[in-house]
Design an enzyme around this catalytic site. Structure first.
Site, PDB file in Angstrom:
ATOM      1  N   LEU A 215     -68.272 -26.856 -12.265  1.00  0.00           N
ATOM      2  CA  LEU A 215     -68.304 -25.914 -13.379  1.00  0.00           C
ATOM      3  C   LEU A 215     -69.337 -24.804 -13.162  1.00  0.00           C
ATOM      4  O   LEU A 215     -69.113 -23.658 -13.516  1.00  0.00           O
ATOM      5  CB  LEU A 215     -68.590 -26.687 -14.669  1.00  0.00           C
ATOM      6  CG  LEU A 215     -67.962 -26.150 -15.942  1.00  0.00           C
ATOM      7  CD1 LEU A 215     -66.491 -25.900 -15.782  1.00  0.00           C
ATOM      8  CD2 LEU A 215     -68.210 -27.122 -17.084  1.00  0.00           C
ATOM      9  N   CYS A 216     -70.481 -25.183 -12.563  1.00  0.00           N
ATOM     10  CA  CYS A 216     -71.532 -24.178 -12.394  1.00  0.00           C
ATOM     11  C   CYS A 216     -71.126 -23.125 -11.360  1.00  0.00           C
ATOM     12  O   CYS A 216     -71.490 -21.961 -11.472  1.00  0.00           O
ATOM     13  CB  CYS A 216     -72.851 -24.825 -12.030  1.00  0.00           C
ATOM     14  SG  CYS A 216     -72.684 -26.176 -10.893  1.00  0.00           S
ATOM     15  N   THR A 217     -70.345 -23.527 -10.361  1.00  0.00           N
ATOM     16  CA  THR A 217     -69.826 -22.563  -9.386  1.00  0.00           C
ATOM     17  C   THR A 217     -68.901 -21.578 -10.087  1.00  0.00           C
ATOM     18  O   THR A 217     -69.003 -20.361  -9.913  1.00  0.00           O
ATOM     19  CB  THR A 217     -69.024 -23.290  -8.278  1.00  0.00           C
ATOM     20  OG1 THR A 217     -69.855 -24.282  -7.712  1.00  0.00           O
ATOM     21  CG2 THR A 217     -68.552 -22.325  -7.218  1.00  0.00           C
ATOM     22  N   ASN A 220     -71.136 -19.326 -12.378  1.00  0.00           N
ATOM     23  CA  ASN A 220     -72.172 -18.440 -11.870  1.00  0.00           C
ATOM     24  C   ASN A 220     -72.026 -17.926 -10.456  1.00  0.00           C
ATOM     25  O   ASN A 220     -72.499 -16.845 -10.145  1.00  0.00           O
ATOM     26  CB  ASN A 220     -73.532 -19.118 -11.988  1.00  0.00           C
ATOM     27  CG  ASN A 220     -73.963 -19.225 -13.424  1.00  0.00           C
ATOM     28  OD1 ASN A 220     -74.191 -18.215 -14.068  1.00  0.00           O
ATOM     29  ND2 ASN A 220     -74.023 -20.438 -13.915  1.00  0.00           N
TER      30      ASN A 220
ATOM     31  N   CYS B 112     -72.158 -29.163 -17.047  1.00  0.00           N
ATOM     32  CA  CYS B 112     -72.002 -29.172 -15.593  1.00  0.00           C
ATOM     33  C   CYS B 112     -72.608 -30.457 -15.044  1.00  0.00           C
ATOM     34  O   CYS B 112     -73.811 -30.567 -14.863  1.00  0.00           O
ATOM     35  CB  CYS B 112     -72.664 -27.954 -14.949  1.00  0.00           C
ATOM     36  SG  CYS B 112     -72.243 -27.847 -13.198  1.00  0.00           S
TER      37      CYS B 112
END
Ligand SMILES: [Zn+2]
Lengths: 443, 184
Positions: A215-217, A220, B112
């Protein structure tokens, strides 16, 4: 009956001369117990009932193969309607069929084209049919693209197996599943003999997990066009609610795909990423795996052959898993996948426990803890009461503690009802049938 | 080898073999069976508790985390778990229902955590996720940011981050974002 061909039409024997040859004489590969005969073909053709699950790429092939092979009693179930993108490989459908039911259109086509065919269509979800429906078939062939649907069907068919007093399987309750699957240039075909060979649940690890980007990829550090599309799908859609509040994304709605496509394009340009297209957007949102017509043809042929072998005993069935790939050259390999001991679907025998009619849930739980055969630590108990899941007790849910002092009958567990018990001492939840000593008194 | 040929006489015209046992009854789904086992064996750290709005629906529940150390000590954070029909082939969907100033949780509640997406494996359990989430509160990770601003602050100024977390938990603005109070 509704078909224009119908069974009253006399089909000349030459029509299936090639199939008859396989059934009228023995050969080096025939099954030891196979008895060749002139009548064998007619038995196969008129008595065998086959259910085809899915009327898509594999389903169209299977309908064609099995009906031409002479199987008259074919049923096909599919809830989908025909999309224009199906037409390149789902050859029973035409441009004018777009929007119509797959199962109905496919069976109409076969019934009109293949003399003697009586395909029956079921335009519904597999979950809409009950155990009586599935029990009425000799063989079930699956051409599905969904793992959830496969698991449901597998667990349904496994649950149809009944046991004799001595614990042996009642053979007449076994319904083989022939499962075909394709993904691009790769495919597999397998024969599942519930309780005897590995089932879908036994080999669930064989299915590749869904590709999920971190999700962070996505949020961001996107690098791929897919990251941009996933950003819009997962994060931006619920935030912006572009259509109505809380509308779920419908991959078949061009307005939805267009919105996602445009937003993905914006995001991609912010990060200097190229390659976002409408097609890719649709592919990512619908998780489309490209389908290759020739792979479907190979896998469906293998499946239809297994149906023929199982239904006639003329040859030994595949044992039990065949993989096929023509990414580079052609590769195929058949091996014996292993059954999982304690499989959640196919190793679930039901043990009967007898209690007095007055028994409380607490007493049943104490029994499972104290009996030397079980010695459970902290059993949790569920059941299906009136068709609904009911949690009778688990120590993690405070509200269920009130049930402990209640009688089993008060909780809806009537005579012969099955409870499911989970405990750390057993690898999977297991079933117990509850019978009452004085059950005769019950109304 | 099963001789289907001898059996098929019994199923003419869709007549089915009469069932003598319970096999015709509705069965729990594989996902249901597995989640029941997971839940019954939950071994919650003392900072965590579960809530089941409908005890008969094991596929939808909440996890409450009340950290007793670290930046988030004293806060109370609710996570909503939705277990799908393809569990454990696919992970449950987990969202944070409490607004939190956290580098790995965004303002919409997306989390995340690797095992919720790319590193999920069917051998993992609900318990693995509980520990993963708990760990996020003990060790917020600025390397994998979902809330980029919070991550930048954590990386550049730990004191400021600490006071921002406290501000958010007490209920108030951090920058131009308002956080509801979530102190116990
Ligand atoms: Zn199995």
């Amino acid at each position: 009956m509704g078909s224009k061909a119908g069974d009253s039409v006399d089909i000349p024997p030459e029509r299936h001369a090639h199939v008859r040859k396989l059934l009228e004489r023995p050969g080096p590969f025939t099954h030891p117990e196979f008895e060749p005969s002139k009548e064998a073909f007619d038995g196969f053709s008129s008595i065998v009932r086959v259910l085809i699950v899915g009327a898509g790429g594999l389903g169209c092939e299977l309908l064609k193969n099995l009906s031409l092979l002479g199987v008259k009693q074919l049923h096909v179930i599919d809830m989908d309607t025909i999309d224009i993108s199906n037409l390149n490989r789902q050859f029973l459908f035409r441009m004018t069929d777009v929007g119509s039911s797959k199962s109905e259109t496919a069976s109409k086509f076969i019934n009109g084209r293949v003399q003697g065919a009586q395909v029956v269509a079921h335009h519904c979800k597999i979950q809409d049919k009950d155990s009586e429906f599935y029990r009425s078939f000799h063989v079930i062939v699956c051409g599905l693209d969904s793992i959830v649907a496969r698991r449901w069907l597998n667990s349904m068919v496994c649950s149809l197996v009944e046991y004799n007093e001595d614990g042996s399987v009642k053979e007449e309750t076994l319904i083989p599943i022939i499962d075909g699957g394709t993904e691009g240039f790769k495919g597999n075909a397998r024969v599942i003999m519930p309780t005897m060979s590995p089932c879908i649940e036994c080999t669930l690890d064989l299915y590749p997990p869904q590709v999920n980007f971190p999700l962070c990829t996505i949020a961001n550090t996107p690098r791929l066009p897919e990251h941009c599309i996933e950003y819009v799908r997962i994060l931006q859609w619920p935030k912006d609610n572009p259509f109505e509040t809380e509308t779920a994304i419908d991959g078949d709605d061009p307005n939805h795909i267009n919105w996602i496509y445009e937003k993905s394009l914006e995001r991609a340009s912010q990060f200097g990423i190229t390659g976002v297209t409408y097609r890719l957007t649709q592919g990512v949102v619908k998780r489309i795996i490209p389908a290759v017509a020739s792979t479907n043809a190979v896998i469906a042929a293998a499946c239809a052959t297994e149906v023929f072998k199982l239904a006639t005993s003329c040859s030994i069935p595949m044992d039990n898993y065949m993989v096929f790939s023509d990414v580079e050259g052609i590769y195929t390999y058949t091996y014996k996948a292993e059954k999982k001991e304690n499989c959640i679907a196919c190793s679930r025998s039901v043990t009967t426990l007898e209690f007095p009619l007055e028994v409380t849930l607490q007493r049943v739980i104490d029994y499972l803890k104290e009996d030397p055969d079980y010695q459970m630590k902290s059993p949790g108990v569920t059941a299906i009461v009136n068709g609904r899941n009911k949690t009778l007790f688990t120590h993690v849910i405070e509200q269920t503690k009130a049930n402990l002092s209640k009688k089993m009958t008060e909780l809806g567990i009537i005579n012969n009802e099955v409870i499911t018990v989970a405990d750390e001492t057993t690898p999977v939840a297991r079933d117990f049938k509850i019978t009452y000593k004085d059950a005769g008194m019950e109304s | 080898m099963i001789k289907l040929f001898s059996l098929k006489q019994q199923k003419k015209d869709g007549e089915s073999v009469p069932s003598s046992s319970t096999s015709g009854q509705k069965k729990s789904s594989p996902a249901q069976l597995r989640v029941m086992k997971d839940l019954n064996e939950l071994n919650l750290p003392k900072t965590c508790s579960t809530e089941f709005p409908d005890p008969d629906d094991l596929l939808n529940f909440k996890l409450i985390i009340s950290p007793d150390e670290g930046f988030y000590k004293g806060g109370k954070f609710a996570f909503n778990f939705k277990v799908g029909a393809n569990y454990p082939h696919e992970p449950p969907k987990v969202k944070c229902e409490t607004q939190v100033y956290h580098p790995n949780i965004d303002l919409e509640g997306n989390v995340c955590l690797n095992i919720l997406r790319e590193d999920w494996k069917p051998v993992l359990t609900i318990n693995s996720i509980v520990y993963g989430l708990q760990y996020l509160f003990l060790e917020p990770n600025p390397e994998d940011p979902l809330n980029k601003e919070a991550a930048d602050v954590l990386q550049s100024n730990k004191r400021l981050f600490e006071s921002n977390v406290l501000k958010a938990m007490r209920g108030g603005y951090v920058g131009n974002v308002y956080f509801e109070r979530c102190l116990k």
